[in-house]
Design a protein around this motif. Sequence first.
Motif, PDB file in Angstrom:
ATOM      1  N   GLY A   1      -3.857   1.768   4.560  1.00 15.77           N
ATOM      2  CA  GLY A   1      -4.835   2.016   3.520  1.00 15.77           C
ATOM      3  C   GLY A   1      -5.115   0.794   2.670  1.00 15.77           C
ATOM      4  N   VAL A   2      -5.208  -0.369   3.332  1.00 14.89           N
ATOM      5  CA  VAL A   2      -5.422  -1.647   2.647  1.00 14.89           C
ATOM      6  C   VAL A   2      -6.721  -2.262   3.145  1.00 14.89           C
ATOM      7  N   GLY A   3      -7.535  -2.753   2.204  1.00 15.73           N
ATOM      8  CA  GLY A   3      -8.798  -3.383   2.566  1.00 15.73           C
ATOM      9  C   GLY A   3      -8.834  -4.850   2.210  1.00 15.73           C
ATOM     10  N   TYR A   4      -9.482  -5.631   3.077  1.00 18.20           N
ATOM     11  CA  TYR A   4      -9.712  -7.051   2.841  1.00 18.20           C
ATOM     12  C   TYR A   4     -11.212  -7.250   2.714  1.00 18.20           C
ATOM     13  N   CYS A   5     -11.673  -7.573   1.521  1.00 17.10           N
ATOM     14  CA  CYS A   5     -13.096  -7.584   1.242  1.00 17.10           C
ATOM     15  C   CYS A   5     -13.571  -8.993   0.898  1.00 17.10           C
ATOM     16  N   GLY A   6     -14.466  -9.525   1.731  1.00 18.05           N
ATOM     17  CA  GLY A   6     -15.033 -10.836   1.489  1.00 18.05           C
ATOM     18  C   GLY A   6     -16.299 -10.736   0.666  1.00 18.05           C
ATOM     19  N   LEU A   7     -16.323 -11.381  -0.479  1.00 15.65           N
ATOM     20  CA  LEU A   7     -17.471 -11.325  -1.371  1.00 15.65           C
ATOM     21  C   LEU A   7     -18.493 -12.382  -0.965  1.00 15.65           C
TER      22      LEU A   7
ATOM     23  N   MET B   1     -16.547   0.831  -2.362  1.00 14.39           N
ATOM     24  CA  MET B   1     -15.913   1.047  -1.064  1.00 14.39           C
ATOM     25  C   MET B   1     -14.441   1.405  -1.207  1.00 14.39           C
ATOM     26  N   LEU B   2     -13.768   0.840  -2.202  1.00 10.09           N
ATOM     27  CA  LEU B   2     -12.378   1.218  -2.459  1.00 10.09           C
ATOM     28  C   LEU B   2     -12.271   2.730  -2.640  1.00 10.09           C
ATOM     29  N   LYS B   3     -13.191   3.273  -3.423  1.00  9.28           N
ATOM     30  CA  LYS B   3     -13.194   4.714  -3.690  1.00  9.28           C
ATOM     31  C   LYS B   3     -13.650   5.510  -2.469  1.00  9.28           C
ATOM     32  N   ALA B   4     -14.716   5.049  -1.800  1.00 11.00           N
ATOM     33  CA  ALA B   4     -15.268   5.797  -0.674  1.00 11.00           C
ATOM     34  C   ALA B   4     -14.290   5.908   0.484  1.00 11.00           C
ATOM     35  N   PHE B   5     -13.578   4.823   0.782  1.00 11.01           N
ATOM     36  CA  PHE B   5     -12.609   4.831   1.883  1.00 11.01           C
ATOM     37  C   PHE B   5     -11.231   5.327   1.446  1.00 11.01           C
ATOM     38  N   GLU B   6     -11.090   5.589   0.144  1.00 11.98           N
ATOM     39  CA  GLU B   6      -9.818   6.044  -0.429  1.00 11.98           C
ATOM     40  C   GLU B   6      -8.681   5.083  -0.088  1.00 11.98           C
ATOM     41  N   LEU B   7      -8.934   3.803  -0.319  1.00 12.35           N
ATOM     42  CA  LEU B   7      -7.926   2.784  -0.054  1.00 12.35           C
ATOM     43  C   LEU B   7      -6.916   2.717  -1.185  1.00 12.35           C
ATOM     44  N   ARG B   8      -5.699   2.331  -0.845  1.00  8.89           N
ATOM     45  CA  ARG B   8      -4.659   2.188  -1.861  1.00  8.89           C
ATOM     46  C   ARG B   8      -4.659   0.813  -2.491  1.00  8.89           C
ATOM     47  N   LEU B   9      -5.116  -0.188  -1.752  1.00 10.18           N
ATOM     48  CA  LEU B   9      -5.080  -1.567  -2.214  1.00 10.18           C
ATOM     49  C   LEU B   9      -6.231  -2.316  -1.568  1.00 10.18           C
ATOM     50  N   MET B  10      -6.917  -3.147  -2.357  1.00  7.58           N
ATOM     51  CA  MET B  10      -7.977  -3.990  -1.816  1.00  7.58           C
ATOM     52  C   MET B  10      -7.782  -5.417  -2.319  1.00  7.58           C
ATOM     53  N   PHE B  11      -7.813  -6.353  -1.388  1.00  7.58           N
ATOM     54  CA  PHE B  11      -7.747  -7.772  -1.702  1.00  7.58           C
ATOM     55  C   PHE B  11      -9.155  -8.333  -1.564  1.00  7.58           C
TER      56      PHE B  11
END
Length: 305
Positions: A159-165, A177-187
């Motif tokens: 449940g971890v996301g890596y998001c390139g801005l 997207m953190l909320k939509a995918f219900e991720l626990r942690l996003m970098f």
Amino acid sequence: MITTSPTEFLEAFAALAPLPGAAATARAAYLVAPAGFALAAESARDNRYMDMSLAVDPLKALAQHGALAQALRADVPVITFPGDPATPDAVFPNNVFATAPGRLIVGRMRHPVRQREAERADIRAFFGDVLGYDEIDLSGCDDLVAELTGSLIIDRSRGVGYCGLSERCDMAGAQAMLKAFELRLMFCFELAEGEYHTNVVLTLLASRAAIIAADGFRDPAAAQAIADACGGRALWISPAQKQAFAGNAIALSDERVWMSACAAASLTETQLATLGDYGFAVGTVELGEIEKAGGSLRCCVGEIY
């Protein structure tokens, strides 16, 4: 939790336990076939992998796409939705539609030519009426840009996301997207100047290894943090290999990584052996015509979780 600090990310990552029962790879995949395939000038404005001077062959693109669908069926069931002549470059649906268990997420695309793709009622109906998924629609949010799994690479088992801005995803989009995918942690990290999507510079392989193009990150420490989170199981690729789309790959099973024939040909024997050491055979499909549109194999594949 969202963090932009490599150190803070690794500390938070170390504290996460695996998600019980979470699948590392998709249970099925979907594609959108090219129809009257053409290059979109709007998309080319911030996609340096496109060359508008190139001529494209719509029938060749369609044949390559059909071969891709057939090849991927070796790992998962594959559904191909028909293309729409009104969106002739709409062969990269993973930016517009994505899934998490029981949910369809519809992205907010930057360019109007891509925003039209989100209006497809048949794709929405398939997930909503046939699969019974709830729909989370970001497409009407004018205050954010969120190009889903083009910008966001997800470690599904944790449940971890890596998001390139970039111009294709801003911080408001990352938060949505953190909320939509219900991720626990996003970098979240900034991509290097000229990069448009994270999935060209980073691939996660079944939550246990990564393919990383270091020059695709504005801060080298961000790339290193991702490699560290993978326990050092990272295949580092060169700028030329990134340009050949070696970073635009996908694992649809625990044993195989799919990439285009051009991408695979760019890898050295040592790199192929490294992927083998990580437990992955390499499957390839010729996608040279489709790659003229600035994306490759992973961009063509929508995952169904």
